[in-house]
Design a protein around this motif. Structure first.
Motif, short mmCIF file in Angstrom:
data_model
loop_
_atom_site.label_atom_id
_atom_site.label_comp_id
_atom_site.label_asym_id
_atom_site.label_seq_id
_atom_site.Cartn_x
_atom_site.Cartn_y
_atom_site.Cartn_z
N LEU A 63 121.46 49.65 106.45
CA LEU A 63 120.38 49.14 107.12
C LEU A 63 120.17 47.77 107.75
CD1 LEU A 63 118.97 50.54 102.94
CD2 LEU A 63 118.17 51.52 105.35
N GLN A 64 121.07 46.81 106.84
CA GLN A 64 121.48 45.24 107.67
C GLN A 64 121.40 45.66 108.98
OE1 GLN A 64 122.17 41.70 104.95
NE2 GLN A 64 123.72 43.48 105.40
N VAL A 115 117.70 42.85 94.78
CA VAL A 115 118.87 43.40 96.43
C VAL A 115 118.33 43.45 97.77
CG1 VAL A 115 121.76 44.15 96.96
CG2 VAL A 115 120.50 43.50 94.68
N ILE A 116 117.53 44.46 97.96
CA ILE A 116 116.46 43.84 99.41
C ILE A 116 115.39 43.91 98.92
CG2 ILE A 116 115.66 45.72 100.94
CD1 ILE A 116 117.85 47.77 99.85
N SER A 117 115.07 42.61 99.60
CA SER A 117 113.95 42.14 99.63
C SER A 117 113.01 42.04 100.24
CB SER A 117 114.45 40.36 99.47
OG SER A 117 115.07 40.29 100.57
N VAL A 158 120.04 63.07 100.26
CA VAL A 158 119.10 62.13 100.35
C VAL A 158 118.88 61.80 99.35
CG1 VAL A 158 116.62 62.38 101.41
CG2 VAL A 158 118.24 63.62 102.27
N SER A 159 118.79 62.69 98.43
CA SER A 159 118.30 62.00 96.82
C SER A 159 119.05 61.53 96.37
CB SER A 159 118.01 63.58 95.83
OG SER A 159 116.87 64.45 96.24
N PRO A 160 119.60 61.38 96.10
CA PRO A 160 121.18 60.48 95.30
C PRO A 160 120.35 58.66 96.29
CG PRO A 160 122.33 62.10 95.61
CD PRO A 160 120.97 62.54 95.79
N ARG A 196 118.93 54.97 95.09
CA ARG A 196 119.41 53.80 94.96
C ARG A 196 118.83 53.17 95.49
NH1 ARG A 196 126.13 53.66 94.78
NH2 ARG A 196 126.54 55.78 93.42
N VAL A 197 118.87 53.64 96.74
CA VAL A 197 117.90 52.47 97.94
C VAL A 197 116.88 51.98 96.64
CG1 VAL A 197 116.07 52.56 99.38
CG2 VAL A 197 118.97 53.26 100.08
#
Length: 153
Positions: free
Chosen positions: A15-16, A49-51, A34-36, A40-41
């Motif tokens: 993602l970065q 963690v992801i802001s 896709v679901s797991p 997690r995202v």
């Protein structure tokens, strides 16, 4: 501190590098369905963690080729002085980064400008008008050797 496992690190690296990946593309890259992957995202977002997600914009393409690093020394380092300075700086779009520092200077700023005249206007019309600023030292970047917003995960 949040526990981050190997899969989470793969997700963060992917993602970065490209935050526009579809969930299917991301899942394929990290070896999940896709679901797991989506769970997690979402968990990484909920835990902070992801802001957020951003578009990286080239400052030169926008006509802002000048980068200036500014060291600021305040006359006093009382909490109210620090807070007043931080509030003023936070409102100025030319200031991309501002750090409260240890050592001989109180703040380090990264400012962008279109040219020297624009920087001079910023300096005269904003920065030098702040109460409590004892000294300002500007250093102009000649070349950007490295720039990254990706954290090492």
């Amino acid at each position: 501190m949040t526990t981050i496992d190997t899969i989470d690190r793969k997700i963060l690296r992917a993602l970065q590098a490209d935050s526009r990946l579809t969930m299917q593309e991301l899942a394929d890259r990290v070896g999940l369905s896709v679901s797991p992957c989506h769970r997690r995202v979402k968990l990484l977002e909920e835990r902070g963690v992801i802001s957020g997600y951003i578009a990286r914009v080239d400052q030169k393409a926008l006509g802002l080729p000048v980068s200036v690093f500014i060291s600021i020394k305040l006359a006093r380092q009382k909490e109210e002085d620090l807070d007043r300075f931080a509030a003023a700086i936070s409102a100025w779009e030319e200031v991309l980064e501002c750090y409260l520092m240890t050592g001989p200077r109180d703040y380090l700023l990264r400012v962008v400008a279109a040219d020297l005249a624009s920087y001079e206007a910023f300096l005269k019309n904003k920065l030098t008008r702040l109460d409590g600023v004892a000294s300002i030292e500007s250093s102009f970047a000649l070349t950007q050797v490295k720039y990254s917003i990706a954290l090492p995960v």
